[in-house]
Enzyme design. Structure first.
Site, PDB file in Angstrom:
ATOM      1  N   ASP A  36      57.839  36.264  52.909  1.00  0.00           N
ATOM      2  CA  ASP A  36      56.801  36.512  53.910  1.00  0.00           C
ATOM      3  C   ASP A  36      57.263  37.501  55.015  1.00  0.00           C
ATOM      4  OD1 ASP A  36      55.346  35.062  52.105  1.00  0.00           O
ATOM      5  OD2 ASP A  36      54.830  33.390  53.399  1.00  0.00           O
ATOM      6  N   TYR A  39      57.263  41.041  54.653  1.00  0.00           N
ATOM      7  CA  TYR A  39      55.790  41.540  54.538  1.00  0.00           C
ATOM      8  C   TYR A  39      55.269  41.658  55.994  1.00  0.00           C
ATOM      9  CZ  TYR A  39      50.884  41.557  53.605  1.00  0.00           C
ATOM     10  OH  TYR A  39      49.544  41.769  53.709  1.00  0.00           O
ATOM     11  N   ASP A  40      55.728  40.647  56.845  1.00  0.00           N
ATOM     12  CA  ASP A  40      55.010  40.644  58.230  1.00  0.00           C
ATOM     13  C   ASP A  40      55.734  42.058  58.928  1.00  0.00           C
ATOM     14  OD1 ASP A  40      53.735  38.408  57.612  1.00  0.00           O
ATOM     15  OD2 ASP A  40      55.177  36.956  58.913  1.00  0.00           O
ATOM     16  N   SER A  85      22.178  32.400  36.112  1.00  0.00           N
ATOM     17  CA  SER A  85      22.729  31.266  36.354  1.00  0.00           C
ATOM     18  C   SER A  85      23.021  30.832  34.589  1.00  0.00           C
ATOM     19  CB  SER A  85      22.053  30.338  37.011  1.00  0.00           C
ATOM     20  OG  SER A  85      20.689  30.090  36.405  1.00  0.00           O
ATOM     21  N   LEU A  86      23.587  29.631  34.470  1.00  0.00           N
ATOM     22  CA  LEU A  86      24.091  29.379  33.167  1.00  0.00           C
ATOM     23  C   LEU A  86      23.317  28.048  32.549  1.00  0.00           C
ATOM     24  CD1 LEU A  86      27.931  29.918  33.552  1.00  0.00           C
ATOM     25  CD2 LEU A  86      26.340  31.189  32.135  1.00  0.00           C
ATOM     26  N   GLU A 117      36.673  30.186  31.020  1.00  0.00           N
ATOM     27  CA  GLU A 117      37.185  30.235  32.159  1.00  0.00           C
ATOM     28  C   GLU A 117      36.862  29.098  32.876  1.00  0.00           C
ATOM     29  OE1 GLU A 117      35.193  33.628  33.794  1.00  0.00           O
ATOM     30  OE2 GLU A 117      35.731  34.763  31.867  1.00  0.00           O
ATOM     31  N   LYS A 119      35.021  26.816  35.615  1.00  0.00           N
ATOM     32  CA  LYS A 119      33.866  27.159  36.544  1.00  0.00           C
ATOM     33  C   LYS A 119      34.160  26.885  37.715  1.00  0.00           C
ATOM     34  CE  LYS A 119      29.020  26.857  36.534  1.00  0.00           C
ATOM     35  NZ  LYS A 119      28.650  26.250  37.836  1.00  0.00           N
ATOM     36  N   ASP A 121      33.825  25.944  41.726  1.00  0.00           N
ATOM     37  CA  ASP A 121      32.843  25.283  42.389  1.00  0.00           C
ATOM     38  C   ASP A 121      33.018  25.865  44.095  1.00  0.00           C
ATOM     39  OD1 ASP A 121      30.777  23.940  42.825  1.00  0.00           O
ATOM     40  OD2 ASP A 121      31.688  22.095  42.880  1.00  0.00           O
ATOM     41  N   ARG A 140      25.284  35.357  46.423  1.00  0.00           N
ATOM     42  CA  ARG A 140      24.087  35.537  45.498  1.00  0.00           C
ATOM     43  C   ARG A 140      22.732  35.454  45.858  1.00  0.00           C
ATOM     44  NH1 ARG A 140      21.455  31.775  42.336  1.00  0.00           N
ATOM     45  NH2 ARG A 140      21.283  32.196  39.880  1.00  0.00           N
ATOM     46  N   GLU A 180      33.850  34.307  42.389  1.00  0.00           N
ATOM     47  CA  GLU A 180      33.450  33.291  43.226  1.00  0.00           C
ATOM     48  C   GLU A 180      34.317  32.845  44.192  1.00  0.00           C
ATOM     49  OE1 GLU A 180      30.893  31.407  41.822  1.00  0.00           O
ATOM     50  OE2 GLU A 180      30.829  29.266  42.285  1.00  0.00           O
ATOM     51  N   TYR A 232      35.082  37.389  37.843  1.00  0.00           N
ATOM     52  CA  TYR A 232      35.058  36.738  36.796  1.00  0.00           C
ATOM     53  C   TYR A 232      34.105  37.632  35.730  1.00  0.00           C
ATOM     54  CZ  TYR A 232      30.764  34.600  38.836  1.00  0.00           C
ATOM     55  OH  TYR A 232      29.571  34.290  39.438  1.00  0.00           O
ATOM     56  N   LYS A 296      32.155  32.159  27.183  1.00  0.00           N
ATOM     57  CA  LYS A 296      31.151  33.378  26.883  1.00  0.00           C
ATOM     58  C   LYS A 296      31.681  34.015  25.843  1.00  0.00           C
ATOM     59  CE  LYS A 296      31.822  34.102  31.860  1.00  0.00           C
ATOM     60  NZ  LYS A 296      32.462  34.663  32.860  1.00  0.00           N
ATOM     61  N   LYS A 320      29.729  20.954  31.072  1.00  0.00           N
ATOM     62  CA  LYS A 320      30.288  20.178  32.311  1.00  0.00           C
ATOM     63  C   LYS A 320      30.631  18.716  31.759  1.00  0.00           C
ATOM     64  CE  LYS A 320      27.857  22.547  35.801  1.00  0.00           C
ATOM     65  NZ  LYS A 320      27.076  22.279  37.113  1.00  0.00           N
ATOM     66  N   CYS A 413      45.935  -0.359  67.025  1.00  0.00           N
ATOM     67  CA  CYS A 413      46.585   0.619  66.184  1.00  0.00           C
ATOM     68  C   CYS A 413      47.438  -0.291  65.150  1.00  0.00           C
ATOM     69  CB  CYS A 413      47.357   1.654  66.763  1.00  0.00           C
ATOM     70  SG  CYS A 413      48.377   2.536  65.781  1.00  0.00           S
ATOM     71  N   CYS A 416      51.282   0.981  65.791  1.00  0.00           N
ATOM     72  CA  CYS A 416      51.944   0.623  67.407  1.00  0.00           C
ATOM     73  C   CYS A 416      51.269  -0.210  68.153  1.00  0.00           C
ATOM     74  CB  CYS A 416      52.013   2.029  68.137  1.00  0.00           C
ATOM     75  SG  CYS A 416      50.377   2.387  68.542  1.00  0.00           S
ATOM     76  N   CYS A 431      44.166   6.197  67.912  1.00  0.00           N
ATOM     77  CA  CYS A 431      44.975   5.502  68.655  1.00  0.00           C
ATOM     78  C   CYS A 431      45.448   6.097  69.873  1.00  0.00           C
ATOM     79  CB  CYS A 431      46.345   5.289  67.712  1.00  0.00           C
ATOM     80  SG  CYS A 431      47.621   4.830  68.507  1.00  0.00           S
ATOM     81  N   CYS A 436      52.972   6.946  69.359  1.00  0.00           N
ATOM     82  CA  CYS A 436      52.680   6.218  68.280  1.00  0.00           C
ATOM     83  C   CYS A 436      53.636   6.766  67.128  1.00  0.00           C
ATOM     84  CB  CYS A 436      51.276   6.010  67.786  1.00  0.00           C
ATOM     85  SG  CYS A 436      50.710   5.470  66.383  1.00  0.00           S
TER      86      CYS A 436
HETATM   87  S1  IVH Z   1      29.620  33.802  34.622  1.00  0.00           S
HETATM   88  C1  IVH Z   1      24.742  34.408  34.095  1.00  0.00           C
HETATM   89  N1  IVH Z   1      31.885  32.806  35.120  1.00  0.00           N
HETATM   90  O1  IVH Z   1      28.721  29.324  38.036  1.00  0.00           O
HETATM   91  C2  IVH Z   1      25.785  33.919  35.096  1.00  0.00           C
HETATM   92  N2  IVH Z   1      30.190  32.061  36.156  1.00  0.00           N
HETATM   93  O2  IVH Z   1      25.683  28.867  36.687  1.00  0.00           O
HETATM   94  C3  IVH Z   1      27.028  34.474  34.612  1.00  0.00           C
HETATM   95  N3  IVH Z   1      30.776  30.386  38.250  1.00  0.00           N
HETATM   96  O3  IVH Z   1      26.378  30.908  40.308  1.00  0.00           O
HETATM   97  C4  IVH Z   1      28.074  33.920  35.216  1.00  0.00           C
HETATM   98  N4  IVH Z   1      32.877  30.513  37.753  1.00  0.00           N
HETATM   99  O4  IVH Z   1      29.018  31.579  40.660  1.00  0.00           O
HETATM  100  C5  IVH Z   1      30.708  32.771  35.322  1.00  0.00           C
HETATM  101  N5  IVH Z   1      34.016  32.075  35.320  1.00  0.00           N
HETATM  102  C6  IVH Z   1      32.812  31.956  36.037  1.00  0.00           C
HETATM  103  C7  IVH Z   1      32.330  31.258  36.861  1.00  0.00           C
HETATM  104  C8  IVH Z   1      31.002  31.231  37.187  1.00  0.00           C
HETATM  105  C9  IVH Z   1      31.868  29.909  38.765  1.00  0.00           C
HETATM  106  C10 IVH Z   1      29.552  29.886  38.849  1.00  0.00           C
HETATM  107  C11 IVH Z   1      28.814  31.355  39.176  1.00  0.00           C
HETATM  108  C12 IVH Z   1      27.142  30.998  39.122  1.00  0.00           C
HETATM  109  C13 IVH Z   1      27.441  29.791  38.359  1.00  0.00           C
HETATM  110  C14 IVH Z   1      26.467  29.938  36.928  1.00  0.00           C
END
Ligand code: IVH
Length: 674
Positions: A36, A39-40, A85-86, A117, A119, A121, A140, A180, A232, A296, A320, A413, A416, A431, A436
């Site tokens: 690092d 790099y700095d 969305s999925l 992949e 998912k 959060d 989004r 994401e 992704y 996918k 899920k 505490c 202490c 505390c 302490c």
């Molecule tokens: S593919 C048609 N790949 O999950 C949507 N989504 O319900 C195709 N997410 O809001 C999305 N990791 O932000 C995809 N590896 C991944 C993901 C991913 C997280 C989130 C995405 C989306 C939600 C889909």
């Protein structure tokens, strides 16, 4: 252009390439080639070149990540193609039914491969690159339109401002990358600690914190959050052809976008299902939150033929895991004292299997929360490990067991035995004892690393000294001999002599630094300095009444009380006496000039009206930290502090890409620890 100018330009371009390369090694490949500090050095060289030659600064230079806030909030922008969305599945059987449907639609003898992949959060974003340069980044939103948060996305180091060159091949004319943004869990824990320490509400989970960080109006605030990203997919691509999801991930990665190293390509649906199930127990070790696995169909041709239903693609599913809550017995509520003295209640549970792991402890937030939910020792409780990896006690699972009683925070505490306090308006108990043991190590880090700035004695050394039991308090540090240091693992005679000399030299550091180092609540740099200059000696300071303390700018009744309480404490008085006897400065010397400080070398401009400071006070506070305050904005300006009704200086900062700080950021700059 003179030959000197040409060579400066060339060097800057070379440095940018090197920095981009090392960024890629670090963030994308997770395999840095240089330490690092090296790099700095590159980064600092580029920054100084650009400061000396503002005309060569380019918007995509790695030095330009933190820009000015959007003047009128975030613009709404249309996505090049909708962000859908999925559909989710929660069982192996449902996953297999989906695969059957896919095969039926495509023709049963056609081979199908799947890409899996994690998912993530976090918060979905779109990144638009034109001819390889990041031109726009958006949230989004509703899938059709999001908010333009380019300024904030630019601060995330894992997002390249420019795609990596591919030899002679030109970058694509247009590509909209999907990914994401997320908050890594270690950073999230630190972020929440800081929120709590500052008396603010902690974020409920890493996803909220990531989404909130992207919507900060000041990019300097986003820049402080250690956000990262996994790319992704691709929404729109012009100037290149890709045939599969797997190829897309490789394509993105080769161009400097961070893709998930855990992605897998599998051909048998049974293996897909096994992997999804197996992931449930892996998720706790990832360092970031995932709420499932995305599966996918790999081939884009097959994806197109499958199409979508109600905006959800038929070619993908989110797997899920089953609900992540369970009932177990709450054996005991323990109280842990954090490094800032905050008392955190912690549930000891009868071990229970939840969300793929065995849980035997869980966080409880604070006394109010525990009492509101009426969580009692001995009861059966509901434990949840949902999106969060950290388990939580949701509440009692039914009637209270007989004989249980509402829980109360201990009055003393646990470490202490000092009487705990709950400052007005705060939810957390603390505390108040700075000595302490919970805080000893942190106080030492703060002392050597920041307050007294002791060279040759780093955090590692302090940790070793602590673990060996050689240093457990500030006075211990000054009682060390060179011989004892030389015995320390990793120390040779020369380094021990140097470390010893630095510790001895630190006794010459001015009183204000010593005061800052004592970790008195709400006494940061500026207040420590004002106290030292105003009272002159620690004896005068210890004798000061609340009214006398309040005479100082920036000290109100609350702060005055905390300071007086600290000095009234017998143990703190002993600490002061011991340090004084060891030779540390407890009086203001003539030479204490407001020149060197943590902001030395920086230049600030103040514009508009600040609520809590007059212009003069704000200037004096910055100067006390070593900063210069100037009247006009230039490339050399570190940041512009903007109050109400700012003048043209804010616009000028925007034009030059100079960071802008709102009053709250300015307050944090002055008192990061208070
Ligand atoms: S593919 C048609 N790949 O999950 C949507 N989504 O319900 C195709 N997410 O809001 C999305 N990791 O932000 C995809 N590896 C991944 C993901 C991913 C997280 C989130 C995405 C989306 C939600 C889909």
């Amino acid at each position: 252009m003179s030959s000197e100018a040409v060579s400066t330009e060339r060097r800057a371009a070379e440095l940018r390439r090197l920095i981009e390369h090392h960024n890629y090694r670090y963030h994308v490949l997770d395999d840095p080639e240089i330490p690092d500090v090296a790099y700095d050095v590159l980064f600092d060289e580029l920054r100084s070149l650009e400061e000396a030659h503002p005309e060569i600064v380019s918007a995509d230079s790695p030095t330009q990540r933190v820009g000015a806030p959007p003047a009128e909030g975030f613009r709404k922008v249309d996505h090049h193609s909708p962000m859908g969305s999925l559909e989710k599945v929660t069982t192996r059987e449902a996953l297999e039914r989906w695969a059957d449907d896919v095969r039926k639609r495509l023709g049963t003898d056609e081979p199908v491969a799947y890409v899996l992949e994690p998912k993530i959060d976090g918060s979905a974003v779109s990144l638009v690159y034109e001819r390889g340069t990041l031109v726009r980044g958006a949230t989004r939103g509703d899938g059709e339109r999001g908010e333009d948060v380019t300024v904030n996305l630019r601060t995330i180091e894992a997002i390249p401002l420019r795609m990596l060159d591919q030899g002679s091949a030109a970058p694509p004319a247009l590509v909209e990358v999907r990914g994401e943004v997320y908050f890594p869990l270690d950073g999230f824990a630190r972020f929440n600690d800081a929120q709590v320490a500052a008396g603010r509400k902690p974020a409920p989970n890493a996803r909220n914190a990531a989404a909130g960080s992207l919507r900060q109006l000041n990019p300097a605030v986003t820049a402080e959050r250690p956000l990262s990203i996994f790319a992704y997919g691709i929404g729109v691509l012009e100037g290149a052809e890709l045939a599969t999801q797997w190829e897309t991930l490789e394509w993105l990665r080769a161009r400097g976008l961070r893709t998930n190293p855990s992605a897998e390509r599998l051909e048998a649906i049974a293996a897909v299902a096994d992997t999804c199930v197996a992931w449930e127990s892996r998720r706790a070790d990832l360092g970031y939150e995932i709420d499932g696995i995305v599966i996918k169909v790999d081939s884009f041709d097959q994806q197109r033929r499958l199409g979508s239903l109600h905006g959800r693609p038929r070619f993908a599913r989110a797997f899920k895991w089953a609900p992540t809550s369970a009932v177990t017995r709450l054996l005991k509520i323990h109280v842990r004292v954090g490094r800032t003295g905050v008392l955190n209640p912690l549930a000891e549970l009868e071990p229970v299997h939840v969300g793929g792991v065995t849980v035997s402890s869980a966080t409880l937030h604070n006394e109010d929360d525990i009492r509101r939910k009426d969580i009692r020792e001995g009861d059966l409780v509901i434990v949840q490990r949902a999106g969060d990896v950290i388990p939580q006690v949701v509440g009692p699972a039914g009637e209270h067991e007989s004989g249980t009683k509402p829980w109360r925070m201990p009055r003393r505490c646990p470490l202490c035995k000092a009487q705990v306090v709950r400052p007005d308006g705060e939810v957390m108990h603390r505390c108040p004892n700075r000595a302490c043991p919970s805080r000893g190590l942190e106080t030492l880090y703060h002392w050597v690393g920041s307050a007294l700035d002791i060279e040759n004695v780093g955090a590692n050394t302090i940790k070793k000294l602590w673990d060996e039991g050689m240093v457990r308090s500030l006075p211990d540090l000054y009682r060390l001999t060179a011989g004892q240091l030389a015995e320390l693992d990793g120390f040779a005679e020369i380094s021990a002599t140097r470390a010893f000399a630095s510790i001895q030299q630190s006794k010459e550091q001015p009183f204000s630094r010593v005061l800052f180092g004592l970790n008195i609540p709400k006494v940061g740099w500026v207040i420590a300095r004002s106290l030292a200059l105003h009272f002159g000696t620690v004896d005068a300071l210890m004798r000061a009444s609340l009214e006398q303390l309040e005479e100082i700018d920036g000290i109100g009744p609350d702060r005055a009380e905390l300071i007086a309480e600290w000095f009234a404490d017998g143990e703190n008085r002993v600490l002061v006496d011991e340090l004084r006897a060891l030779g540390l400065q407890f009086a203001t010397a003539q030479y204490e000039q407001p020149s060197a400080g943590p902001l030395s070398g920086s230049q600030y401009v103040i514009t508009g009206t600040l609520q809590a400071w007059s212009r003069e006070q704000a200037k004096a506070a910055l100067e006390a930290l070593g900063a210069k305050v100037t009247g006009s904005v230039s490339k050399r300006t570190t940041a512009v502090i903007v109050g109400e009704s700012p003048g043209s200086k804010a616009a000028k900062a925007d034009e030059l890409g100079v960071p802008v700080l709102a009053e709250a950021d300015f307050a944090r700059l002055l008192e990061p620890d208070a």
